[in-house]
Design a protein around this motif. Sequence first.
Motif, mmCIF file in Angstrom:
data_model
loop_
_atom_site.group_PDB
_atom_site.id
_atom_site.type_symbol
_atom_site.label_atom_id
_atom_site.label_comp_id
_atom_site.label_asym_id
_atom_site.label_seq_id
_atom_site.Cartn_x
_atom_site.Cartn_y
_atom_site.Cartn_z
ATOM 1 N N ARG A 131 -38.969 -47.489 46.864
ATOM 2 C CA ARG A 131 -38.063 -46.382 46.590
ATOM 3 C C ARG A 131 -38.547 -45.642 45.346
ATOM 4 N N ASP A 200 -36.318 -42.905 50.843
ATOM 5 C CA ASP A 200 -36.905 -43.556 49.662
ATOM 6 C C ASP A 200 -37.443 -42.522 48.674
ATOM 7 N N ASP A 203 -34.668 -41.129 46.589
ATOM 8 C CA ASP A 203 -33.750 -42.133 46.040
ATOM 9 C C ASP A 203 -33.315 -41.761 44.621
ATOM 10 N N PHE A 220 -28.651 -42.404 50.880
ATOM 11 C CA PHE A 220 -29.349 -43.242 49.908
ATOM 12 C C PHE A 220 -29.352 -44.696 50.408
ATOM 13 N N ASP A 221 -30.234 -45.505 49.816
ATOM 14 C CA ASP A 221 -30.193 -46.955 50.015
ATOM 15 C C ASP A 221 -30.412 -47.338 51.479
ATOM 16 N N HIS A 223 -32.377 -49.402 54.643
ATOM 17 C CA HIS A 223 -33.012 -50.691 54.954
ATOM 18 C C HIS A 223 -33.298 -50.736 56.453
ATOM 19 N N GLY A 254 -26.752 -47.624 52.844
ATOM 20 C CA GLY A 254 -25.799 -48.261 51.945
ATOM 21 C C GLY A 254 -24.911 -47.311 51.164
ATOM 22 N N SER A 255 -25.400 -46.110 50.861
ATOM 23 C CA SER A 255 -24.630 -45.180 50.030
ATOM 24 C C SER A 255 -24.737 -43.759 50.571
ATOM 25 N N TYR A 299 -30.919 -56.949 56.609
ATOM 26 C CA TYR A 299 -30.149 -56.398 55.490
ATOM 27 C C TYR A 299 -29.146 -57.436 55.014
ATOM 28 N N GLU A 316 -28.222 -58.220 45.558
ATOM 29 C CA GLU A 316 -28.878 -56.923 45.426
ATOM 30 C C GLU A 316 -27.871 -55.830 45.719
ATOM 31 N N TYR A 318 -26.772 -51.886 45.018
ATOM 32 C CA TYR A 318 -27.435 -50.615 44.720
ATOM 33 C C TYR A 318 -27.095 -50.130 43.314
ATOM 34 N N ASN A 319 -28.141 -49.827 42.550
ATOM 35 C CA ASN A 319 -28.033 -49.358 41.160
ATOM 36 C C ASN A 319 -27.400 -50.385 40.228
#
Length: 577
Positions: A131, A200, A203, A220-221, A223, A254-255, A299, A316, A318-319
């Motif tokens: 990313r 990516d 990102d 975003f995010d 997989h 994810g986001s 994931y 894990e 995100y951010n």
Amino acid sequence: MRALNIILLSSAFNGLTQRAWLELRQAGHSPSVVVFTDEDAVCEQIEHSGADLVICPFLKDRVPQALWRNRQRPVVIIHPGIVGDRGASALDWAITHELSRWGVTALQAVEEMDAGPVWATCEFNLPTGLRKSELYNGRVSDAAMVCVREVVEKFVEGYVPVELDYADPNVRGRLQANMKQADRSFSWHDCATFIKRCIDAADGQPGVLASLAGGQYYLFDAHLDARSGVPGELLALRDDAVLVATGDQSLWIGSLRRKPQPGEETFKQPARHVLAGQLADVPVLDAAFATQAFSTEAYQPLRYRECGHVGELTFEFYNGAMSTEQCQRMVAALRWAKARDTQVLLIKGGRGSFSNGVHLNVIQAAQDPGAEAWANIQAIDDVCEELLSARQLVVSGVTGNAGAGGVMLALAADIVFARAGIVLNPHYKSMGLYGSEFWTYSLPRAVGPAMAEQLTQACLPVSASEAWQLGMVQEIGPRCPDEFALWLLQRANSVLSDPTYAAVRERKSQVDHALIRQCREAELRQMQQDMCFNRHGFAEKCRHFVYKRKACGTPARLVEAWAQSGEVEVTESPVQA
């Protein structure tokens, strides 16, 4: 080498700027920060500061002419591209084109952006699948520090930077246009790897605008997943992510950030939250840790494996932001892992930040942000309490940068191992918070009461090496993430017999659980005042963080005495809690 007074001119005191600040201090220099606000203010601060050199680790604004024309005090830009590369989308294009090598170049500011004489450059291999934020905080950050050190050394030696010459065959970089959404666009009929690469490359910011579930969202995010379906269809929901079918396989997203209407502002949130009203018919995959702990799913925000007498739990988020629900899932995972027949419990972060504490975006999006913040802080306290009460010897592997409650989460372990080059921000004050996560227990246990007070009040970053010297970290492992993961597991397997940790093992058997409970209760009484009653402006600071409001000045704590030519605005640049 003589010590220099160096201005770090930056658009924000971000991770790269913090790392440069720490490295320059460690080398014996005196760096002082100027956050770019308006041109006149910046010129006033720097022209009257007496600086020997100006370095710009992260600057989105054009350097004013009044600064770059002074060749006796050069202004050096740290550009995330190879020699000759120009433009604001250097990393976006490098990922998009799947380049095998990239680099960072230090060049002198001139009228034309990124076109000045070259002071230093450092190249590196560029693996696929990274990313932009992972690349920026990893290989780019490492190369940038090489360039910063070289610039300082050359400046002291009286070096004259080399003019950029595009006729030189060794100059491979070129001017690249700023990437627009049209350059990032894809169809859900495209293959999953191509779509992931598009996401990516965007990102962090700005994300990729795409149609999803009948609306327009920035993605975003991402997989990869092997499932398939009708391209663009929502196939499943797992934790906070939605699974979207592509032309060949599928992607977990994810986001999301909803495309704003004119005059509206929106911000990133977990995908499940953004699409909450459109997920009634979407299958929910079982994410219960008790039944999925050894899952081979592609994931998994929470992953577990065992090696010898070590149980390793990887989280894990995100951010590095941990919402109430994410914390609750982690508590369930920890309780399951603690019941296993293991002797060491290793917790480690994933590819990005280790942890930055509570999820400010989820808090801001809530109908009652104060109530959500209060629930979130209690949930992350529950995570820390599971670590503090574990039968096993707990080892934390700090894989990436950490801030506020994320630092204290790591310190809740018995032993802390950190990856070289990471940056820690062990404080809450800049967010208007007293702090929780058992910091009044874990931080003094690690560094002593006086240093704990100093760290939480000074609101300054700490390098991995400084954290080791202070006692926050017991060992520092390799900078390479893959090498660190192997090293970490090996060290976790050895801590039970390593005489270095005999005292830690003895301390483990004498934990004062009553004191731990008292610390939690006392911290939460303070946090209730901050989160629910906004004692120190947490609500406004949270909103400014989420909406990315530009700083109105440089925080006084970042301005050295030699650079204080006049009034210094006292503003805060928050990290998460």
